[in-house]
Design a protein around this motif. Structure first.
Motif, PDB file in Angstrom:
ATOM      1  N   GLN A  38     -34.722   8.885  -1.447  1.00  0.00           N
ATOM      2  CA  GLN A  38     -33.587   7.987  -1.231  1.00  0.00           C
ATOM      3  C   GLN A  38     -32.937   7.562  -2.550  1.00  0.00           C
ATOM      4  N   ALA A  39     -32.720   8.540  -3.419  1.00  0.00           N
ATOM      5  CA  ALA A  39     -32.105   8.261  -4.721  1.00  0.00           C
ATOM      6  C   ALA A  39     -30.727   7.632  -4.575  1.00  0.00           C
ATOM      7  N   ASP A  40     -29.992   8.013  -3.531  1.00  0.00           N
ATOM      8  CA  ASP A  40     -28.659   7.451  -3.317  1.00  0.00           C
ATOM      9  C   ASP A  40     -28.711   5.954  -3.024  1.00  0.00           C
ATOM     10  N   LYS A  41     -29.833   5.443  -2.613  1.00  0.00           N
ATOM     11  CA  LYS A  41     -30.035   4.015  -2.371  1.00  0.00           C
ATOM     12  C   LYS A  41     -30.617   3.318  -3.600  1.00  0.00           C
ATOM     13  N   TYR A  42     -31.644   3.933  -4.205  1.00  0.00           N
ATOM     14  CA  TYR A  42     -32.399   3.240  -5.250  1.00  0.00           C
ATOM     15  C   TYR A  42     -31.799   3.343  -6.647  1.00  0.00           C
ATOM     16  N   LEU A  43     -31.117   4.428  -6.982  1.00  0.00           N
ATOM     17  CA  LEU A  43     -30.484   4.502  -8.307  1.00  0.00           C
ATOM     18  C   LEU A  43     -29.390   3.439  -8.464  1.00  0.00           C
ATOM     19  N   PRO A  44     -28.490   3.265  -7.491  1.00  0.00           N
ATOM     20  CA  PRO A  44     -27.496   2.196  -7.642  1.00  0.00           C
ATOM     21  C   PRO A  44     -28.129   0.803  -7.733  1.00  0.00           C
ATOM     22  N   LEU A  45     -29.195   0.567  -6.972  1.00  0.00           N
ATOM     23  CA  LEU A  45     -29.883  -0.717  -7.040  1.00  0.00           C
ATOM     24  C   LEU A  45     -30.458  -0.950  -8.437  1.00  0.00           C
ATOM     25  N   ALA A  46     -31.097   0.082  -8.989  1.00  0.00           N
ATOM     26  CA  ALA A  46     -31.667  -0.039 -10.334  1.00  0.00           C
ATOM     27  C   ALA A  46     -30.570  -0.276 -11.371  1.00  0.00           C
ATOM     28  N   ARG A  47     -29.470   0.470 -11.268  1.00  0.00           N
ATOM     29  CA  ARG A  47     -28.365   0.288 -12.228  1.00  0.00           C
ATOM     30  C   ARG A  47     -27.787  -1.127 -12.133  1.00  0.00           C
TER      31      ARG A  47
END
Length: 176
Positions: A38-47
Motif C-alpha cells: 500500500q505504498a500509494d497510502k503510506y508514502l504520502p502519509l510519511a511525506r
C-alpha cells in the motif's frame, strides 16, 4: 528555489557508524523511504509527517523488485524514494531515529512475521546522510575531517543501493 547545502560528493564524505553519533545535533538529513505494501497510502502519509519536521525535497519515486526475492520465493516490489529534510529544529541523531521509528509505527509497520510469510513493509525509513550542526567540539572535529562539508554518511548504509544512489544524486543535482 533557494540554494541548499546539498552540494556534495558522497564518495568524499566522512563515514561514521550511527552509534558513534547518537548525541550529535543534526540540522539536515537525507533518508530513504520504502514500502512494498500500500505504498500509494503510506508514502504520502510519511511525506506529510516529514514535512511537519521541516522543509522537504523529494526524489523521484522508483518501483524496484525486492533484491531478496527469488523464483522459489517471490516477493512484492518496493516503491522507494529519497527525501532531503531540513529540520526546523535541530535534533540529535538518536531523537531522529526514534522519530522515524514512531513514524513507521504510525504507518502500521509490523516487524514480526510468521515463518514463510511474505513480509509486508508499509513503511521503512533509513537514514543515509546527516548534516551536523556547526558546533565546535572535539567530537564534531573528529567526525567531520573535511572542512568544506558537515555532511556525514551513515557507514551502515554505504555503499548505497542503486535506488538510494539515484535518489541522492537527483537531490544533489536539483539543489540549485
Amino acid at each position: 528555489m533557494h540554494k541548499t547545502s546539498m552540494d556534495l560528493s558522497v564518495a568524499t564524505l566522512t563515514q561514521c557508524a550511527p552509534e558513534a553519533m547518537q548525541a550529535q545535533p543534526v540540522v539536515e538529513v537525507v533518508i530513504a523511504l520504502g514500502s512494498n505494501y500500500q505504498a500509494d497510502k503510506y508514502l504520502p502519509l510519511a511525506r506529510q509527517r516529514l514535512a511537519e519536521l521541516g522543509k522537504i525535497r523529494l526524489s523521484t519515486a522508483f518501483r524496484n523488485p525486492d533484491f531478496t526475492a527469488s523464483l522459489e520465493q517471490p516477493k512484492p516490489d518496493y516503491t522507494n524514494q529519497c527525501v532531503h529534510l531540513v529540520l526546523t529544529t535541530p535534533m540529535s541523531l538518536q531523537q531522529l531515529q526514534q522519530t522515524f521509528k514512531a513514524l513507521e509505527g504510525d504507518c502500521n509497520r509490523c516487524r514480526q512475521t510468521e515463518p514463510n510469510q511474505v513480509r509486508r513493509v508499509t513503511m521503512d525509513i533509513d537514514i543515509l546522510l546527516v548534516k551536523l550542526a556547526n558546533i565546535e567540539n572535539s567530537l564534531s572535529k573528529e567526525l567531520v575531517a573535511k572542512p568544506i562539508s558537515d555532511w556525514v554518511v551513515m557507514a551502515d548504509r554505504y555503499p548505497f543501493k542503486a535506488h538510494e544512489e539515484a535518489g541522492v544524486k537527483e537531490l544533489t543535482a536539483s539543489a540549485d
